[in-house]
Design a protein around this motif. Sequence first.
Motif, short mmCIF file in Angstrom:
data_model
loop_
_atom_site.label_atom_id
_atom_site.label_comp_id
_atom_site.label_asym_id
_atom_site.label_seq_id
_atom_site.Cartn_x
_atom_site.Cartn_y
_atom_site.Cartn_z
N UNK A 1 27.93 0.46 39.89
CA UNK A 1 27.31 0.11 41.29
C UNK A 1 25.80 0.15 41.37
N UNK A 2 25.08 0.84 40.51
CA UNK A 2 23.77 0.71 40.60
C UNK A 2 23.27 -0.39 39.90
N UNK A 3 23.79 -0.79 38.89
CA UNK A 3 23.34 -1.96 37.97
C UNK A 3 23.66 -3.26 38.98
N UNK A 4 24.66 -3.38 39.56
CA UNK A 4 24.90 -4.60 40.37
C UNK A 4 24.31 -4.68 41.72
N UNK A 5 23.87 -3.51 42.13
CA UNK A 5 23.09 -3.40 43.46
C UNK A 5 21.98 -3.92 42.96
N UNK A 6 21.22 -3.43 41.92
CA UNK A 6 19.87 -3.88 41.55
C UNK A 6 19.92 -5.45 41.41
N UNK A 7 20.93 -6.17 40.89
CA UNK A 7 20.86 -7.35 40.69
C UNK A 7 20.93 -8.37 42.13
N UNK A 8 21.64 -7.48 43.07
CA UNK A 8 21.78 -8.38 44.39
C UNK A 8 20.22 -7.97 44.96
N UNK A 9 19.75 -6.99 45.00
CA UNK A 9 18.34 -6.50 45.38
C UNK A 9 17.31 -7.59 44.83
N UNK A 10 17.47 -7.77 43.55
CA UNK A 10 16.48 -8.76 42.82
C UNK A 10 16.76 -10.02 43.53
N UNK A 11 17.95 -10.61 43.97
CA UNK A 11 18.32 -11.96 44.23
C UNK A 11 17.69 -11.74 45.72
N UNK A 12 17.82 -10.74 46.52
CA UNK A 12 17.15 -10.78 47.80
C UNK A 12 15.60 -11.01 47.88
N UNK A 13 15.03 -10.49 46.85
CA UNK A 13 13.53 -10.25 46.60
C UNK A 13 13.01 -12.02 46.24
N UNK A 14 14.01 -12.52 45.63
CA UNK A 14 13.41 -14.11 44.85
C UNK A 14 13.86 -14.77 46.05
#
Length: 414
Positions: free
Chosen positions: A200-213
């Motif tokens: 869950x932490x790994x996928x949340x990190x990817x979604x947050x990076x997408x939000x940042x981009x």
Amino acid sequence: MAARGSCPGCGSAALVEDAHYAQQQLVCAACGCVLAEGLLTTTYAEEEHLREVAYSQSTGQKEQLSRCLQRGIRRVQDLCKVLHLPTVFEETAVSYFQRALQHPSFHLVSLEKKELLGGCCVFVTCRQHNWPLTMGTICSLLYAKQELFAGVYLSLQKELGLSVPALSLGDLVKTHLNSFRLFQHAADIPASFVEDKEKMVARTMQIVELASETWLVTGRHPVPIVTAAAFLSWQSLQPAARLTCTFARFCKLAGVDLPAPAHLRLKELLEILLRMASQLAWLRVFNMDKKTVIKHIGDLLQHRIFLLKNAFCLEDEEEPRAVAAGEGSPGSPAAGGAAQEEGCPSEGKRRREGGPRPLLPPCLLNPRKRLRTAAPSASDSAITGDEPISDSEIEQYLRGPEEIRAFRKAKAWL
């Protein structure tokens, strides 16, 4: 208690025994002359046997500390124990607090700010040791307002010259998800809702990076974005059993608060995912909506860079296409198309049909309507001559070259 004899200084017989800290003294009540001193003891085991000890171990040394300093040190130590911080962190935070109280800038501050000073020292220590800790966590433990705490924190950082590294968004994701109750089986949590923490932490990190981009993080509070990203990642890991769970129920089961703007951040993330899903060939045959797109979040994140370039008009694509359009002749179709569509490489028809659009912050894509101001009254609209001149009005008074030449001729003629 009075004693026999007289004072050698004034001759008075008013002699009393006074306990100065742990040391018995014979003092003249008339002039204050100290006639005799007893043994210096502590209030611990040595006091029972009247053993002579060093002054640094006596109660006198401990009472030299002011009450404010003693309370502050205890508060710092209690905070470190509540947060389960190492002993090194506690010692560093206490040293910062002692330095702060000795600084003249914090002598005359209010008692409320002095109480927050200990929390600021703990906060600075954790940041310097790369220990993820948010300002909201400290404020909740101290029952303090974040605005007041931030002011004291900035003053401490400035006056003591402390170097405090910023907390990255990745560290904030790990810290925020540590408080979730969905990683262990409990009586009030269904078995299908329990998830592996690392996944869950790994996928949340990817979604947050997408939000940042995609400009969803810039200028926003990070906690609602992290909460919305955690909800999407949790649903996407087991969509069959979790799509029916609402955002509010998810936060209730996880034991975290639901921030007010989190619903808006969730809506924006889903819109980005839908535009990315429209670029995948094997997803175009489905009528994707905000529910079904969650099932394919893993594939969308795997091809994130490619899908973002196809779904949005990125700057790195605009420059080479603009150069290629400029190489043609002025009357060529390429030049005409570039003139019509300067800000985006796609044609106007594709844009009207839902083609790529510029990747801009939401505040520029959907600007808020300005509130209408009330009509000025007659007294307010009256011109007095003392009103400030705005920049737009100043530009009206600037003369052009012809006006300057005419003004010089008129001045010479006069």
